[in-house]
Design an enzyme around this catalytic site. Structure first.
Site, PDB file in Angstrom:
ATOM      1  N   CYS A  52      -5.677  -2.677   2.595  1.00  0.00           N
ATOM      2  CA  CYS A  52      -5.456  -2.494   4.030  1.00  0.00           C
ATOM      3  C   CYS A  52      -6.734  -2.558   4.871  1.00  0.00           C
ATOM      4  O   CYS A  52      -7.236  -3.640   5.150  1.00  0.00           O
ATOM      5  CB  CYS A  52      -4.681  -1.203   4.256  1.00  0.00           C
ATOM      6  SG  CYS A  52      -3.730  -1.247   5.795  1.00  0.00           S
ATOM      7  N   LYS A 100      -9.614   2.140  -2.534  1.00  0.00           N
ATOM      8  CA  LYS A 100      -9.892   1.693  -1.156  1.00  0.00           C
ATOM      9  C   LYS A 100     -11.322   2.069  -0.769  1.00  0.00           C
ATOM     10  O   LYS A 100     -11.693   3.250  -0.795  1.00  0.00           O
ATOM     11  CB  LYS A 100      -8.874   2.334  -0.222  1.00  0.00           C
ATOM     12  CG  LYS A 100      -8.834   1.782   1.189  1.00  0.00           C
ATOM     13  CD  LYS A 100      -7.639   2.415   1.945  1.00  0.00           C
ATOM     14  CE  LYS A 100      -7.390   1.818   3.303  1.00  0.00           C
ATOM     15  NZ  LYS A 100      -6.138   2.330   3.908  1.00  0.00           N
ATOM     16  N   GLU A 138       0.857  -1.187   0.000  1.00  0.00           N
ATOM     17  CA  GLU A 138       0.000   0.000   0.000  1.00  0.00           C
ATOM     18  C   GLU A 138       0.902   1.250   0.000  1.00  0.00           C
ATOM     19  O   GLU A 138       1.919   1.293   0.677  1.00  0.00           O
ATOM     20  CB  GLU A 138      -0.882   0.004   1.257  1.00  0.00           C
ATOM     21  CG  GLU A 138      -1.810   1.215   1.312  1.00  0.00           C
ATOM     22  CD  GLU A 138      -2.687   1.267   2.565  1.00  0.00           C
ATOM     23  OE1 GLU A 138      -2.287   0.733   3.609  1.00  0.00           O
ATOM     24  OE2 GLU A 138      -3.774   1.870   2.469  1.00  0.00           O
TER      25      GLU A 138
HETATM   26  N1  LIG Z   1      -3.696   1.455   7.489  1.00  0.00           N
HETATM   27  C1  LIG Z   1      -4.876   0.856   7.329  1.00  0.00           C
HETATM   28  O1  LIG Z   1      -5.585   1.106   6.371  1.00  0.00           O
HETATM   29  C2  LIG Z   1      -5.385  -0.145   8.292  1.00  0.00           C
HETATM   30  C3  LIG Z   1      -4.770  -0.348   9.611  1.00  0.00           C
HETATM   31  O2  LIG Z   1      -3.636   0.008   9.908  1.00  0.00           O
HETATM   32  C4  LIG Z   1      -5.626  -1.048  10.598  1.00  0.00           C
HETATM   33  O3  LIG Z   1      -6.742  -1.442  10.241  1.00  0.00           O
HETATM   34  O4  LIG Z   1      -5.224  -1.209  11.743  1.00  0.00           O
END
Ligand SMILES: NC(=O)CC(=O)C(=O)O
Length: 307
Positions: free
Chosen positions: A180, A139, A65
């Protein structure tokens, strides 16, 4: 208020027959990259890692990401690229396209900040072996959390949420994409399984608070609940950076088993995927046949509204 919801239309059919991809057994490469404030360096660095993974036999390469920019609301607008405006406006995706074409591999290109009109998204581009952009996933669930004294982050300060789940047919199977925080929403993974995905790729950058407890747990849960492969790819940790990533890129099999993983330093994980394992595990545990659709159901909103 009158409801227009028609459960008989919205019902998700039993998981689709798994499609047969051109190759069912192949190597995947997960490039856990260090990311700096120098975008040009990040692009050159990512390309070298993709080339190394391909040299080691990977037919599918996954990036982290936000690999071309620091992970921060201050950086997103500065590093954002207009992906739809062509290669000059998006050097990061131009590199991915060229690498996919020259190396004849599929690339799940992590994510980069995308500018589209006056909006910014956190976007993953998927390139086919001919270098064509097969799909773009924005996302869907923005990372807005507040754990006092530990971590507060609000992607919604700068980013807009995507509106479309993404499943893409590639040389290396039908792949569902999440970025994520998307991994926390099991309905999305169930939807991908119902649409016949073999593999879900989640480029992700968990953090030092949630990472140790949740990262592997969520990946294994998504894989074992849906009896498919899950691959994640994170940035390497920069302990002095503004956002400290947990790392631990991982491949999980359809029995919930960790097939390959790493710690927090830079790494290129090469591991094997064998889709016959999905059929095996679905035969061992025939969850799909045992589901009680008479008691509960998943609603595929897109499918039901197109009927
Ligand atoms: N960074 C993200 O999108 C998610 C994350 O770090 C978490 O769900 O904890």
């Amino acid at each position: 208020m009158a409801s227009t919801f028609k459960p008989e239309q919205a019902r998700v059919p039993p998981a689709l027959q798994l499609p047969s991809p051109p190759i069912t057994k192949f190597k995947i490469g997960l490039c856990q990259l260090s990311v700096t404030a120098d975008k040009e360096r990040n692009i050159v660095h990512a390309r070298a890692a993709i080339e190394e993974a391909a040299e080691k036999g990977a037919k599918l390469v996954v990036l982290p990401e936000i690999w071309n920019s620091p992970y921060s609301n201050d950086s997103f607008p500065i590093y954002a690229e207009d992906i739809d405006a062509g290669p000059d406006a998006s050097p990061s995706t131009a590199m991915l396209s060229e690498a996919a074409r020259l190396l004849k591999i599929t690339i799940v290109g992590g994510s980069i900040p995308e500018r589209s009109g006056d909006k910014l998204y956190n976007t993953c581009c998927i390139f086919d072996t001919d270098g064509k952009l097969k799909a773009k996933h924005r996302k869907i669930h923005l990372f807005d959390i507040d754990i006092p004294g530990k971590i507060t982050f609000k992607e919604s300060q700068t980013l807009t949420a995507g509106e479309t789940p993404t499943v893409v047919d590639t040389e290396v199977g039908r792949i569902g994409i999440g970025i994520c925080y998307d991994i926390r929403f099991q309905e999305l993974a169930m939807l991908y399984a119902a649409r016949g995905a073999h593999l879900i790729c989640y480029p992700g950058a968990f953090n030092m608070t949630t990472g140790p407890l949740h990262w592997e747990l969520l990946q294994r849960a998504r894989a074992v609940d849906n009896q498919l492969y899950v691959a994640t790819c994170a940035p390497a940790r920069d302990a002095g950076g503004g956002y400290v990533a947990w790392g631990h890129s991982t491949l999980i099999g359809p029995f919930g088993e960790v097939l390959a993983t790493t710690e927090h330093d830079e790494a290129i994980i090469i591991s094997e995927i064998d889709y016959s394992q999905i059929d095996l595990r679905r035969t061992n545990l025939p969850l799909e046949k045992q589901r009680r659709g008479d008691l509960y159901q998943l609603v595929d909103v897109q499918r039901s509204s197109s009927q």
